[in-house]
Design a protein around this motif. Sequence first.
Motif, PDB file in Angstrom:
ATOM      1  N   CYS A  23       0.850  -1.194   0.000  1.00  0.00           N
ATOM      2  CA  CYS A  23       0.000   0.000   0.000  1.00  0.00           C
ATOM      3  C   CYS A  23       0.884   1.242   0.000  1.00  0.00           C
ATOM      4  O   CYS A  23       1.764   1.365   0.852  1.00  0.00           O
ATOM      5  N   PRO A  24       0.653   2.190  -0.908  1.00  0.00           N
ATOM      6  CA  PRO A  24       1.528   3.368  -0.974  1.00  0.00           C
ATOM      7  C   PRO A  24       1.620   4.132   0.338  1.00  0.00           C
ATOM      8  O   PRO A  24       2.718   4.452   0.805  1.00  0.00           O
ATOM      9  N   THR A  25       0.476   4.415   0.951  1.00  0.00           N
ATOM     10  CA  THR A  25       0.483   5.200   2.180  1.00  0.00           C
ATOM     11  C   THR A  25       0.892   4.358   3.377  1.00  0.00           C
ATOM     12  O   THR A  25       1.636   4.813   4.250  1.00  0.00           O
ATOM     13  N   GLY A  26       0.406   3.127   3.431  1.00  0.00           N
ATOM     14  CA  GLY A  26       0.716   2.259   4.564  1.00  0.00           C
ATOM     15  C   GLY A  26       2.195   1.960   4.681  1.00  0.00           C
ATOM     16  O   GLY A  26       2.776   2.050   5.779  1.00  0.00           O
ATOM     17  N   THR A  27       2.832   1.615   3.576  1.00  0.00           N
ATOM     18  CA  THR A  27       4.264   1.310   3.624  1.00  0.00           C
ATOM     19  C   THR A  27       5.076   2.555   3.961  1.00  0.00           C
ATOM     20  O   THR A  27       6.066   2.485   4.704  1.00  0.00           O
ATOM     21  N   LEU A  28       4.639   3.708   3.455  1.00  0.00           N
ATOM     22  CA  LEU A  28       5.342   4.948   3.755  1.00  0.00           C
ATOM     23  C   LEU A  28       5.192   5.304   5.235  1.00  0.00           C
ATOM     24  O   LEU A  28       6.150   5.727   5.886  1.00  0.00           O
ATOM     25  N   ALA A  29       3.991   5.102   5.772  1.00  0.00           N
ATOM     26  CA  ALA A  29       3.755   5.397   7.192  1.00  0.00           C
ATOM     27  C   ALA A  29       4.634   4.530   8.081  1.00  0.00           C
ATOM     28  O   ALA A  29       5.206   5.019   9.065  1.00  0.00           O
ATOM     29  N   VAL A  30       4.761   3.261   7.741  1.00  0.00           N
ATOM     30  CA  VAL A  30       5.591   2.352   8.542  1.00  0.00           C
ATOM     31  C   VAL A  30       7.050   2.779   8.484  1.00  0.00           C
ATOM     32  O   VAL A  30       7.745   2.821   9.509  1.00  0.00           O
ATOM     33  N   GLU A  31       7.521   3.131   7.291  1.00  0.00           N
ATOM     34  CA  GLU A  31       8.918   3.531   7.163  1.00  0.00           C
ATOM     35  C   GLU A  31       9.192   4.844   7.899  1.00  0.00           C
ATOM     36  O   GLU A  31      10.208   4.989   8.583  1.00  0.00           O
ATOM     37  N   LEU A  32       8.282   5.802   7.776  1.00  0.00           N
ATOM     38  CA  LEU A  32       8.487   7.090   8.430  1.00  0.00           C
ATOM     39  C   LEU A  32       8.437   6.979   9.946  1.00  0.00           C
ATOM     40  O   LEU A  32       9.029   7.794  10.648  1.00  0.00           O
ATOM     41  N   ASP A  33       7.726   5.974  10.443  1.00  0.00           N
ATOM     42  CA  ASP A  33       7.651   5.774  11.881  1.00  0.00           C
ATOM     43  C   ASP A  33       9.016   5.449  12.475  1.00  0.00           C
ATOM     44  O   ASP A  33       9.261   5.689  13.665  1.00  0.00           O
ATOM     45  N   LYS A  34       9.917   4.923  11.644  1.00  0.00           N
ATOM     46  CA  LYS A  34      11.264   4.575  12.119  1.00  0.00           C
ATOM     47  C   LYS A  34      12.170   5.802  12.179  1.00  0.00           C
ATOM     48  O   LYS A  34      13.245   5.751  12.757  1.00  0.00           O
ATOM     49  N   LEU A  37       6.989  13.676  10.102  1.00  0.00           N
ATOM     50  CA  LEU A  37       6.427  13.122   8.869  1.00  0.00           C
ATOM     51  C   LEU A  37       5.601  11.873   9.131  1.00  0.00           C
ATOM     52  O   LEU A  37       4.685  11.563   8.373  1.00  0.00           O
ATOM     53  N   ASP A  38       5.934  11.147  10.211  1.00  0.00           N
ATOM     54  CA  ASP A  38       5.140   9.969  10.545  1.00  0.00           C
ATOM     55  C   ASP A  38       3.709  10.371  10.891  1.00  0.00           C
ATOM     56  O   ASP A  38       2.747   9.697  10.512  1.00  0.00           O
ATOM     57  N   LEU A  39       3.562  11.499  11.578  1.00  0.00           N
ATOM     58  CA  LEU A  39       2.222  11.996  11.915  1.00  0.00           C
ATOM     59  C   LEU A  39       1.490  12.469  10.666  1.00  0.00           C
ATOM     60  O   LEU A  39       0.268  12.293  10.543  1.00  0.00           O
ATOM     61  N   ALA A  40       2.229  13.062   9.738  1.00  0.00           N
ATOM     62  CA  ALA A  40       1.609  13.506   8.485  1.00  0.00           C
ATOM     63  C   ALA A  40       1.093  12.320   7.687  1.00  0.00           C
ATOM     64  O   ALA A  40       0.013  12.384   7.086  1.00  0.00           O
ATOM     65  N   ALA A  41       1.842  11.226   7.673  1.00  0.00           N
ATOM     66  CA  ALA A  41       1.376  10.021   6.981  1.00  0.00           C
ATOM     67  C   ALA A  41       0.119   9.482   7.641  1.00  0.00           C
ATOM     68  O   ALA A  41      -0.814   9.030   6.968  1.00  0.00           O
ATOM     69  N   GLY A  42       0.085   9.538   8.973  1.00  0.00           N
ATOM     70  CA  GLY A  42      -1.099   9.086   9.685  1.00  0.00           C
ATOM     71  C   GLY A  42      -2.334   9.906   9.345  1.00  0.00           C
ATOM     72  O   GLY A  42      -3.453   9.379   9.338  1.00  0.00           O
ATOM     73  N   GLN A  43      -2.143  11.178   9.036  1.00  0.00           N
ATOM     74  CA  GLN A  43      -3.280  12.032   8.686  1.00  0.00           C
ATOM     75  C   GLN A  43      -3.937  11.593   7.385  1.00  0.00           C
ATOM     76  O   GLN A  43      -5.148  11.727   7.216  1.00  0.00           O
ATOM     77  N   VAL A  44      -3.141  11.083   6.442  1.00  0.00           N
ATOM     78  CA  VAL A  44      -3.718  10.580   5.191  1.00  0.00           C
ATOM     79  C   VAL A  44      -4.621   9.380   5.487  1.00  0.00           C
ATOM     80  O   VAL A  44      -5.739   9.273   4.977  1.00  0.00           O
ATOM     81  N   ILE A  45      -4.144   8.491   6.341  1.00  0.00           N
ATOM     82  CA  ILE A  45      -4.939   7.326   6.711  1.00  0.00           C
ATOM     83  C   ILE A  45      -6.174   7.759   7.502  1.00  0.00           C
ATOM     84  O   ILE A  45      -7.265   7.187   7.343  1.00  0.00           O
ATOM     85  N   ARG A  46      -6.033   8.791   8.330  1.00  0.00           N
ATOM     86  CA  ARG A  46      -7.171   9.306   9.085  1.00  0.00           C
ATOM     87  C   ARG A  46      -8.263   9.830   8.151  1.00  0.00           C
ATOM     88  O   ARG A  46      -9.462   9.640   8.404  1.00  0.00           O
ATOM     89  N   LEU A  47      -7.866  10.481   7.067  1.00  0.00           N
ATOM     90  CA  LEU A  47      -8.845  10.952   6.088  1.00  0.00           C
ATOM     91  C   LEU A  47      -9.659   9.784   5.531  1.00  0.00           C
ATOM     92  O   LEU A  47     -10.886   9.884   5.362  1.00  0.00           O
ATOM     93  N   LEU A  48      -8.973   8.692   5.231  1.00  0.00           N
ATOM     94  CA  LEU A  48      -9.660   7.506   4.717  1.00  0.00           C
ATOM     95  C   LEU A  48     -10.602   6.932   5.767  1.00  0.00           C
ATOM     96  O   LEU A  48     -11.758   6.598   5.467  1.00  0.00           O
ATOM     97  N   LEU A  49     -10.122   6.817   6.999  1.00  0.00           N
ATOM     98  CA  LEU A  49     -10.971   6.292   8.076  1.00  0.00           C
ATOM     99  C   LEU A  49     -12.225   7.147   8.260  1.00  0.00           C
ATOM    100  O   LEU A  49     -13.332   6.619   8.425  1.00  0.00           O
ATOM    101  N   ASP A  50     -12.051   8.460   8.230  1.00  0.00           N
ATOM    102  CA  ASP A  50     -13.192   9.348   8.423  1.00  0.00           C
ATOM    103  C   ASP A  50     -14.211   9.185   7.305  1.00  0.00           C
ATOM    104  O   ASP A  50     -15.426   9.178   7.550  1.00  0.00           O
TER     105      ASP A  50
END
Length: 202
Positions: free
Chosen positions: A111-122, A128-141
Amino acid sequence: MTDSVDSPHPRAKSAGKRQRLTAATAQVLHEQGVERTTIADIARAADVPAGNVYYYFKTKDELVEAALAEHTGHLEELTGLLDRLPDPRERLKGLIDAWVGQRETTARYGCPTGTLAVELDKRTGNGLDLAAGQVIRLLLDWVGQQYRQLGAADPEGLALTFVGAYQGMSLLSNALRDPEIMTREGARLVRELDSLDRDRNG
């Protein structure tokens, strides 16, 4: 001299080059990851000289931010199209269709966003890890809103399960290099949506 019909305004050309770089960044980061990607890789994918990249983006983190903005734009474009459908259940099915339609790419890169979020978390300290989470939050909402319109109990919980299922099937499809996992799991999500609808009306 004046701009001719055949010569785009410099500002328009600049905006076009920036957009090419942004789209190329999102693609290359998806395929290679943040750490393996170089400025030269992005310049090559965007078909611009490497030195030009620094005119638009001063650091690699700025390029990552641009990629996240690109993912947000794609998500908003997709959900905007799905919002034209009158039935929230059909909107969710349309989202599943879009996911399954990308199964070959997902099997190869995840997944483009999921894999990026995992990598940025490291990587720490840049947010940037929080910014990636915001993209996923938009989808959840957005998914939660569809369940809410369906009259489902606990729409937020169902949205977490739904998006979690997507992340899970993306991970497994990528790990096993099997795009048909997306097909099978997508069909299961559709059946669950139909079952929820029957329960609501039953």
